[in-house]
Design a protein around this motif. Sequence first.
Motif, mmCIF file in Angstrom:
data_model
loop_
_atom_site.group_PDB
_atom_site.id
_atom_site.type_symbol
_atom_site.label_atom_id
_atom_site.label_comp_id
_atom_site.label_asym_id
_atom_site.label_seq_id
_atom_site.Cartn_x
_atom_site.Cartn_y
_atom_site.Cartn_z
ATOM 1 N N ALA A 160 -1.824 -1.118 -4.068
ATOM 2 C CA ALA A 160 -2.963 -0.234 -3.848
ATOM 3 C C ALA A 160 -2.480 1.125 -3.347
ATOM 4 O O ALA A 160 -1.424 1.251 -2.739
ATOM 5 C CB ALA A 160 -3.918 -0.855 -2.838
ATOM 6 N N TRP A 203 0.857 -1.179 0.000
ATOM 7 C CA TRP A 203 0.000 0.000 0.000
ATOM 8 C C TRP A 203 0.890 1.225 0.000
ATOM 9 O O TRP A 203 1.887 1.280 0.724
ATOM 10 C CB TRP A 203 -0.905 0.033 1.233
ATOM 11 C CG TRP A 203 -1.797 -1.146 1.353
ATOM 12 C CD1 TRP A 203 -2.839 -1.476 0.530
ATOM 13 C CD2 TRP A 203 -1.754 -2.158 2.348
ATOM 14 N NE1 TRP A 203 -3.440 -2.625 0.951
ATOM 15 C CE2 TRP A 203 -2.794 -3.079 2.081
ATOM 16 C CE3 TRP A 203 -0.952 -2.389 3.452
ATOM 17 C CZ2 TRP A 203 -3.039 -4.181 2.866
ATOM 18 C CZ3 TRP A 203 -1.193 -3.493 4.229
ATOM 19 C CH2 TRP A 203 -2.226 -4.373 3.934
ATOM 20 N N TYR A 255 -3.771 4.612 -1.104
ATOM 21 C CA TYR A 255 -4.782 4.995 -0.128
ATOM 22 C C TYR A 255 -4.703 6.483 0.168
ATOM 23 O O TYR A 255 -3.667 7.113 0.021
ATOM 24 C CB TYR A 255 -4.667 4.185 1.162
ATOM 25 C CG TYR A 255 -3.410 4.398 1.957
ATOM 26 C CD1 TYR A 255 -3.314 5.435 2.887
ATOM 27 C CD2 TYR A 255 -2.328 3.557 1.804
ATOM 28 C CE1 TYR A 255 -2.171 5.621 3.634
ATOM 29 C CE2 TYR A 255 -1.178 3.737 2.545
ATOM 30 C CZ TYR A 255 -1.102 4.777 3.455
ATOM 31 O OH TYR A 255 0.034 4.970 4.179
ATOM 32 N N ILE A 299 -13.320 3.192 -6.408
ATOM 33 C CA ILE A 299 -12.802 2.982 -5.055
ATOM 34 C C ILE A 299 -12.941 1.509 -4.701
ATOM 35 O O ILE A 299 -13.987 0.906 -4.918
ATOM 36 C CB ILE A 299 -13.539 3.891 -4.057
ATOM 37 C CG1 ILE A 299 -13.077 5.323 -4.321
ATOM 38 C CG2 ILE A 299 -13.287 3.460 -2.629
ATOM 39 C CD1 ILE A 299 -13.696 6.359 -3.478
ATOM 40 N N HIS A 300 -11.866 0.937 -4.184
ATOM 41 C CA HIS A 300 -11.836 -0.484 -3.860
ATOM 42 C C HIS A 300 -12.499 -0.769 -2.510
ATOM 43 O O HIS A 300 -13.336 -1.649 -2.399
ATOM 44 C CB HIS A 300 -10.387 -0.972 -3.858
ATOM 45 C CG HIS A 300 -10.246 -2.432 -3.596
ATOM 46 N ND1 HIS A 300 -10.112 -2.947 -2.327
ATOM 47 C CD2 HIS A 300 -10.238 -3.485 -4.436
ATOM 48 C CE1 HIS A 300 -10.019 -4.256 -2.398
ATOM 49 N NE2 HIS A 300 -10.080 -4.614 -3.666
ATOM 50 N N SER A 301 -12.110 -0.027 -1.460
ATOM 51 C CA SER A 301 -12.667 -0.260 -0.131
ATOM 52 C C SER A 301 -12.427 0.956 0.754
ATOM 53 O O SER A 301 -11.590 1.804 0.449
ATOM 54 C CB SER A 301 -12.047 -1.514 0.502
ATOM 55 O OG SER A 301 -10.643 -1.394 0.544
ATOM 56 N N THR A 332 -7.741 2.414 -3.327
ATOM 57 C CA THR A 332 -8.054 2.310 -4.746
ATOM 58 C C THR A 332 -6.920 1.572 -5.454
ATOM 59 O O THR A 332 -5.788 1.545 -4.966
ATOM 60 C CB THR A 332 -8.263 3.699 -5.388
ATOM 61 O OG1 THR A 332 -8.677 3.519 -6.742
ATOM 62 C CG2 THR A 332 -7.002 4.535 -5.346
ATOM 63 N N LEU A 333 -7.245 0.980 -6.584
ATOM 64 C CA LEU A 333 -6.238 0.308 -7.402
ATOM 65 C C LEU A 333 -5.914 1.117 -8.642
ATOM 66 O O LEU A 333 -5.054 0.737 -9.427
ATOM 67 C CB LEU A 333 -6.719 -1.096 -7.795
ATOM 68 C CG LEU A 333 -7.059 -2.015 -6.627
ATOM 69 C CD1 LEU A 333 -7.612 -3.339 -7.143
ATOM 70 C CD2 LEU A 333 -5.870 -2.240 -5.728
ATOM 71 N N THR A 334 -6.637 2.230 -8.853
ATOM 72 C CA THR A 334 -6.416 3.096 -10.011
ATOM 73 C C THR A 334 -6.354 4.555 -9.559
ATOM 74 O O THR A 334 -7.058 4.967 -8.648
ATOM 75 C CB THR A 334 -7.539 2.956 -11.050
ATOM 76 O OG1 THR A 334 -8.775 3.301 -10.431
ATOM 77 C CG2 THR A 334 -7.637 1.546 -11.600
ATOM 78 N N SER A 376 -4.162 1.904 -13.904
ATOM 79 C CA SER A 376 -3.963 0.854 -12.910
ATOM 80 C C SER A 376 -2.639 1.072 -12.184
ATOM 81 O O SER A 376 -1.636 1.447 -12.792
ATOM 82 C CB SER A 376 -3.957 -0.515 -13.580
ATOM 83 O OG SER A 376 -3.605 -1.516 -12.646
ATOM 84 N N LYS A 434 -11.443 6.845 -8.884
ATOM 85 C CA LYS A 434 -12.498 5.950 -9.340
ATOM 86 C C LYS A 434 -11.901 4.751 -10.048
ATOM 87 O O LYS A 434 -11.010 4.938 -10.874
ATOM 88 C CB LYS A 434 -13.421 6.720 -10.282
ATOM 89 C CG LYS A 434 -14.599 5.930 -10.743
ATOM 90 C CD LYS A 434 -15.508 6.775 -11.604
ATOM 91 C CE LYS A 434 -16.742 5.993 -11.969
ATOM 92 N NZ LYS A 434 -17.689 6.805 -12.694
ATOM 93 N N GLN A 452 -16.296 9.953 -6.736
ATOM 94 C CA GLN A 452 -15.055 9.217 -6.480
ATOM 95 C C GLN A 452 -13.830 9.916 -7.062
ATOM 96 O O GLN A 452 -12.706 9.518 -6.789
ATOM 97 C CB GLN A 452 -15.172 7.800 -7.022
ATOM 98 C CG GLN A 452 -16.267 7.015 -6.353
ATOM 99 C CD GLN A 452 -16.414 5.612 -6.913
ATOM 100 O OE1 GLN A 452 -15.437 4.998 -7.327
ATOM 101 N NE2 GLN A 452 -17.637 5.114 -6.931
#
Length: 175
Positions: free
Chosen positions: A139, A29, A141, A70-72, A123-125, A130, A68, A64
């Motif tokens: 990821a 992260w 954050y 958002i993963h979690s 997020t992953l993007t 990506s 955008k 987002q």
Amino acid sequence: MVFRFLPRATGLLVVIAVALMTSRSWAHWYALGPSKDEWGLKYDGQVDAANGDKLIVHFTIADQGRLKPIHSVFVMAFSNPDRTGTNLVKTPITMKPTEDGKLTGQVAVGKEFADRAVIRIFTLTVDGRSQMAGPTAGARYYDIPLKKFLKKAPLAASSPSGSSIVPPPASSVAK
């Protein structure tokens, strides 16, 4: 002769397989730095006192932005105020879509963590790209301090402060 090396070869293959699988599952992260527009996020939050020593954290994402999709989203508190050290709290906020396209969720956390807790958005993007390739794959954050929402609402709903003695009314006796 061949059978003598078979257990060793099998054991070596198992060790290699385990090492390769764990390297893919180690989580990485990376913090997103400050941004003048908070990465385009549009959000709102509210903190309400609950029964006992709990707080209810309500969080809504209206847009987002550049993160955008958002993963979690988690509420996290760490042993050190600078967001390092061990996790004291790591509670996921289950974000559900609303009819107007927002994501909203709530979670209960202990009052003792209110000063050091953050809402952490993973997020992953970023900007539609990506973040899962290259030397810094992992990821991203963004942290929003929970204190930001504590200023809106007082938390002293459960314990009254001061005395409850009311001064006597002024006398209406005429002389």
